[in-house]
Design a protein around this motif. Structure first.
Motif, PDB file in Angstrom:
ATOM      1  N   ALA A   1      13.639   8.557  -4.579  1.00  0.00           N
ATOM      2  CA  ALA A   1      12.434   9.045  -5.251  1.00  0.00           C
ATOM      3  C   ALA A   1      11.790  10.128  -4.394  1.00  0.00           C
ATOM      4  N   LYS A   2      11.152  11.072  -5.041  1.00  0.00           N
ATOM      5  CA  LYS A   2      10.419  12.123  -4.352  1.00  0.00           C
ATOM      6  C   LYS A   2       8.926  11.872  -4.561  1.00  0.00           C
ATOM      7  N   PHE A   3       8.137  12.104  -3.536  1.00  0.00           N
ATOM      8  CA  PHE A   3       6.691  11.867  -3.661  1.00  0.00           C
ATOM      9  C   PHE A   3       5.931  12.752  -2.697  1.00  0.00           C
ATOM     10  N   LYS A   4       4.649  12.949  -3.012  1.00  0.00           N
ATOM     11  CA  LYS A   4       3.761  13.762  -2.179  1.00  0.00           C
ATOM     12  C   LYS A   4       2.520  12.935  -1.888  1.00  0.00           C
ATOM     13  N   PRO A   5       2.472  12.266  -0.751  1.00  0.00           N
ATOM     14  CA  PRO A   5       1.396  11.307  -0.482  1.00  0.00           C
ATOM     15  C   PRO A   5       0.032  11.953  -0.313  1.00  0.00           C
ATOM     16  N   GLN A   6      -0.996  11.191  -0.626  1.00  0.00           N
ATOM     17  CA  GLN A   6      -2.370  11.621  -0.357  1.00  0.00           C
ATOM     18  C   GLN A   6      -2.717  11.350   1.100  1.00  0.00           C
TER      19      GLN A   6
ATOM     20  N   LEU B   1       0.828  -1.208   0.000  1.00  0.00           N
ATOM     21  CA  LEU B   1       0.000   0.000   0.000  1.00  0.00           C
ATOM     22  C   LEU B   1       0.864   1.260   0.000  1.00  0.00           C
ATOM     23  N   GLU B   2       1.908   1.263   0.823  1.00  0.00           N
ATOM     24  CA  GLU B   2       2.804   2.424   0.850  1.00  0.00           C
ATOM     25  C   GLU B   2       3.521   2.573  -0.496  1.00  0.00           C
ATOM     26  N   PHE B   3       3.934   1.449  -1.068  1.00  0.00           N
ATOM     27  CA  PHE B   3       4.554   1.456  -2.397  1.00  0.00           C
ATOM     28  C   PHE B   3       3.633   2.100  -3.430  1.00  0.00           C
ATOM     29  N   LEU B   4       2.361   1.722  -3.416  1.00  0.00           N
ATOM     30  CA  LEU B   4       1.414   2.264  -4.397  1.00  0.00           C
ATOM     31  C   LEU B   4       1.228   3.770  -4.207  1.00  0.00           C
ATOM     32  N   GLY B   5       1.302   4.228  -2.961  1.00  0.00           N
ATOM     33  CA  GLY B   5       1.208   5.660  -2.726  1.00  0.00           C
ATOM     34  C   GLY B   5       2.367   6.422  -3.355  1.00  0.00           C
ATOM     35  N   VAL B   6       3.583   5.867  -3.237  1.00  0.00           N
ATOM     36  CA  VAL B   6       4.748   6.494  -3.874  1.00  0.00           C
ATOM     37  C   VAL B   6       4.605   6.448  -5.391  1.00  0.00           C
ATOM     38  N   LEU B   7       4.157   5.303  -5.898  1.00  0.00           N
ATOM     39  CA  LEU B   7       3.972   5.155  -7.344  1.00  0.00           C
ATOM     40  C   LEU B   7       2.942   6.151  -7.867  1.00  0.00           C
ATOM     41  N   GLY B   8       1.844   6.322  -7.130  1.00  0.00           N
ATOM     42  CA  GLY B   8       0.784   7.225  -7.566  1.00  0.00           C
ATOM     43  C   GLY B   8       1.229   8.671  -7.643  1.00  0.00           C
ATOM     44  N   SER B   9       2.280   9.003  -6.921  1.00  0.00           N
ATOM     45  CA  SER B   9       2.815  10.358  -6.954  1.00  0.00           C
ATOM     46  C   SER B   9       3.870  10.529  -8.040  1.00  0.00           C
ATOM     47  N   ASN B  10       4.184   9.437  -8.757  1.00  0.00           N
ATOM     48  CA  ASN B  10       5.215   9.470  -9.805  1.00  0.00           C
ATOM     49  C   ASN B  10       4.712   8.873 -11.116  1.00  0.00           C
ATOM     50  N   LEU B  11       3.445   9.112 -11.435  1.00  0.00           N
ATOM     51  CA  LEU B  11       2.870   8.503 -12.629  1.00  0.00           C
ATOM     52  C   LEU B  11       3.427   9.088 -13.924  1.00  0.00           C
ATOM     53  N   ASP B  12       4.111  10.225 -13.831  1.00  0.00           N
ATOM     54  CA  ASP B  12       4.754  10.761 -15.031  1.00  0.00           C
ATOM     55  C   ASP B  12       6.014   9.986 -15.387  1.00  0.00           C
ATOM     56  N   ARG B  13       6.641   9.348 -14.373  1.00  0.00           N
ATOM     57  CA  ARG B  13       7.829   8.515 -14.575  1.00  0.00           C
ATOM     58  C   ARG B  13       7.757   7.325 -13.627  1.00  0.00           C
ATOM     59  N   PRO B  14       6.794   6.425 -13.788  1.00  0.00           N
ATOM     60  CA  PRO B  14       6.620   5.336 -12.820  1.00  0.00           C
ATOM     61  C   PRO B  14       7.813   4.389 -12.782  1.00  0.00           C
ATOM     62  N   LEU B  15       8.357   4.202 -11.579  1.00  0.00           N
ATOM     63  CA  LEU B  15       9.513   3.324 -11.332  1.00  0.00           C
ATOM     64  C   LEU B  15      10.729   3.711 -12.170  1.00  0.00           C
ATOM     65  N   LYS B  16      10.855   5.016 -12.407  1.00  0.00           N
ATOM     66  CA  LYS B  16      12.057   5.562 -13.050  1.00  0.00           C
ATOM     67  C   LYS B  16      12.578   6.683 -12.151  1.00  0.00           C
ATOM     68  N   LEU B  17      13.811   6.548 -11.704  1.00  0.00           N
ATOM     69  CA  LEU B  17      14.372   7.523 -10.776  1.00  0.00           C
ATOM     70  C   LEU B  17      14.981   8.698 -11.518  1.00  0.00           C
ATOM     71  N   ARG B  18      14.853   9.873 -10.944  1.00  0.00           N
ATOM     72  CA  ARG B  18      15.436  11.089 -11.530  1.00  0.00           C
ATOM     73  C   ARG B  18      16.836  11.309 -10.953  1.00  0.00           C
ATOM     74  N   ASP B  19      17.767  11.679 -11.790  1.00  0.00           N
ATOM     75  CA  ASP B  19      19.139  11.922 -11.337  1.00  0.00           C
ATOM     76  C   ASP B  19      19.194  12.996 -10.266  1.00  0.00           C
ATOM     77  N   GLU B  20      18.336  14.002 -10.401  1.00  0.00           N
ATOM     78  CA  GLU B  20      18.383  15.119  -9.455  1.00  0.00           C
ATOM     79  C   GLU B  20      17.902  14.736  -8.054  1.00  0.00           C
ATOM     80  N   ASP B  21      17.260  13.573  -7.921  1.00  0.00           N
ATOM     81  CA  ASP B  21      16.801  13.122  -6.607  1.00  0.00           C
ATOM     82  C   ASP B  21      17.843  12.279  -5.884  1.00  0.00           C
ATOM     83  N   GLY B  22      19.029  12.163  -6.462  1.00  0.00           N
ATOM     84  CA  GLY B  22      20.131  11.485  -5.774  1.00  0.00           C
ATOM     85  C   GLY B  22      19.941  10.000  -5.581  1.00  0.00           C
ATOM     86  N   GLY B  23      19.355   9.324  -6.563  1.00  0.00           N
ATOM     87  CA  GLY B  23      19.211   7.872  -6.469  1.00  0.00           C
ATOM     88  C   GLY B  23      18.018   7.404  -5.669  1.00  0.00           C
TER      89      GLY B  23
END
Length: 517
Positions: free
Chosen positions: A61-66, A37-59
């Motif tokens: 993931a950044k997310f904003k939970p509901q 459930l916690e995983f899905l919350g992180v995924l739902g906040s990254n639907l523009d790049r699901p399970l793809k990490l951004r270099d600027e986030d330092g390896g």
């Protein structure tokens, strides 16, 4: 050799030992279904790049939970809705009574004005039935957990929210008890796997359909989504790559490829995530403790007769239970073998250099002397022994309980017909393993080999060759255990016997025709 990612400072702990080994953090009270459930919350906040990490986030993931305060309040802090619905009052009077009652318990976090519900439902009785339907499909709805830590089934993006503690004044905090960051680590594991992006695209399409009927019902109750005020970074996961990350991803892809509704697949995803994360926990422990042998899980297929396999399964369980504490001790003591530690011995102030190295590695000892404990004046070797003692004491409180809690939660361990706990997989876990491993059908012996390769499961004599060579068990007893499993899978409709020597394990969600022996 896997690359270890530099750990950030973790201000919420006195020292980093468990965190260095497994990440920040794995936690016993966050069982596999809560991790997903916690995983899905992180995924739902990254639907523009699901399970793809951004270099600027330092390896990470950044997310904003509901937060969905209204939805969870309606489902789990609303015990009077049924009695009002069952009453003989008019529809108008039922709404009035309910609004009055709900306002008395409102938290003040966007749940003061619930008038939108009148336009979302044709009648109060329809509103009450909607609550009953969603509540009946929720996780642990009858548990004694606080209402803000109960979760609706993840029917879609509007049904996802983080764990919260809400006090009597309406102040909210995520106290990290049931969403302890284990789901965040699962997100990072899958994002760092070789096929993470492929999996992310599938999940985004199948699990985040806002127009799915049950999600629309959740949205009708919740109204507009409610989010945390600020985005946050996911937890710390030490390794950049790990074969277990790849295996977990492969298992998810296999299950999602089966011919079953996504909501049915979730049950298997939770079980398979549980066993893979348990294996990550044990494999990292063995590696840090200096043991290169693969993790073994000797499983008894429960029968009425007491066998040597039952005793071996209990021994296997106890051995694995002790691995994490060995890793904690080995990790702390290994600093004495560090090149920097050895080099410091010839420095002008050797003890100061060694203490500095300890602070860099463990965030300990505290520079101010340690509060209630005074570490000033102690030799580096004495400090190492103090940290071993402190780390083991803290480890036993939660992280040391993970093996027992998770193996029981996924149905891998049991005390049935025995005085002590041992590995004895239940039917639900066996079915999830079949769904994950078998595409269509597979010879039974091949299935046993693959179960050992993926999950370390020892179920028959071929897989238990090491036990036979060590004369810990007779081949006949392991063969009988194998036969018990075959009989059990036949009863579950997962094995078809074509002859005495030819049996096939069949995936009921991918059946394609007859097989020849």
């Amino acid at each position: 050799m896997s690359v270890i990612i530099k750990r950030p400072e973790i201000k919420s702990v006195d020292f980093c030992v468990d965190e260095n080994i497994w990440g920040h953090r794995l936690y016993d009270e966050q069982l596999p279904h809560l991790a997903v459930l916690e995983f899905l919350g992180v995924l739902g906040s990254n639907l523009d790049r699901p399970l793809k990490l951004r270099d600027e986030d330092g390896g990470t993931a950044k997310f904003k939970p509901q937060r969905q305060i209204r939805l969870r309040g309606l489902l789990f802090n609303n015990p009077y809705v049924e009695s009002i619905a069952d009453g003989a009052a008019s529809d108008e009077e039922k709404w009035r009574q309910w609004f009055d009652r709900f306002a008395q318990g409102a938290t003040g976090n966007g749940d003061a004005d619930m008038a939108y519900l009148r336009s979302s439902f044709a009648s109060f009785d329809d509103f009450a039935k909607a609550i009953e339907l969603l509540r009946s499909s929720s996780f642990e709805s009858r548990s004694n957990k606080r209402w803000s830590s109960k979760f609706v089934f993840p029917f879609g993006p509007d049904a996802l929210y983080e764990d919260l503690e809400i006090d009597s004044r309406g102040k909210m905090s995520n106290d990290r008890r049931f969403f302890a960051r284990t789901g965040e680590l699962l997100y990072l594991m899958l994002a760092r796997s070789k096929r993470g992006g492929e999996l992310g695209a599938i999940l985004a399409k199948r699990l985040f359909n806002r127009e799915a009927p049950m999600n629309r019902l959740a949205r009708a109750l919740q109204g507009d989504p409610q989010h945390a005020d600020d985005p946050r970074l996911a937890g710390y996961l030490p390794e950049a790559t790990n074969p277990r990350f790849d295996q977990t991803c492969e298992d998810w892809l296999s299950i999602l490829a089966r011919d079953m509704p996504i909501y049915d697949a979730l049950e298997h995803l939770i079980a398979i995530s549980g066993i893979n994360m348990l294996l990550y926990f044990l494999e990292r422990a063995k590696k840090v403790a200096g043991d290169d042998d693969p993790v073994e899980i000797v499983c008894e297929i429960v029968s009425k007769e007491r066998t040597k396999v039952r005793a071996l399964s209990g021994d296997s369980y106890q051995f694995n239970q002790g691995l994490p504490a060995k890793a904690v001790r080995a990790h702390v003591e290994s600093i004495r073998l560090d090149a920097g530690w050895v080099a410091a011995a010839s420095a002008e102030f050797p003890e100061a250099e060694q203490v500095k190295l300890m602070r860099e590695r463990f965030q300990w000892p505290p520079a101010d002397g340690g509060g209630d404990d005074d570490y000033t004046g102690k030799s580096p070797d004495a400090l190492v022994m103090d940290l071993v003692e402190n780390a083991l004491a803290r480890h036993e409180q939660h992280v040391g309980k993970i093996h027992a809690a998770w193996s029981r939660a996924i149905g891998l361990s049991s005390r049935r017909l025995s005085r002590r706990t041992r590995y004895a997989p239940n039917d639900r876990l066996l079915k999830s393993i079949v769904v994950s491993i078998v595409d269509d059908r597979m010879q039974f012996d091949e299935f046993l080999t693959e179960a050992k390769r993926r999950y370390g499961l020892i179920l028959g004599d071929a897989e238990g060759s090491r036990l036979l060579d060590a004369k810990l068990v007779d081949q006949e007893e392991l063969s009988e255990n194998r036969n018990n499993l075959e009989t059990r899978l036949v009863g579950l409709g997962l094995v078809r016997r074509l002859s005495d020597s030819c049996s096939f394990v069949e995936n009921p969600f991918a059946f394609k025709g007859e097989a020849a022996c």
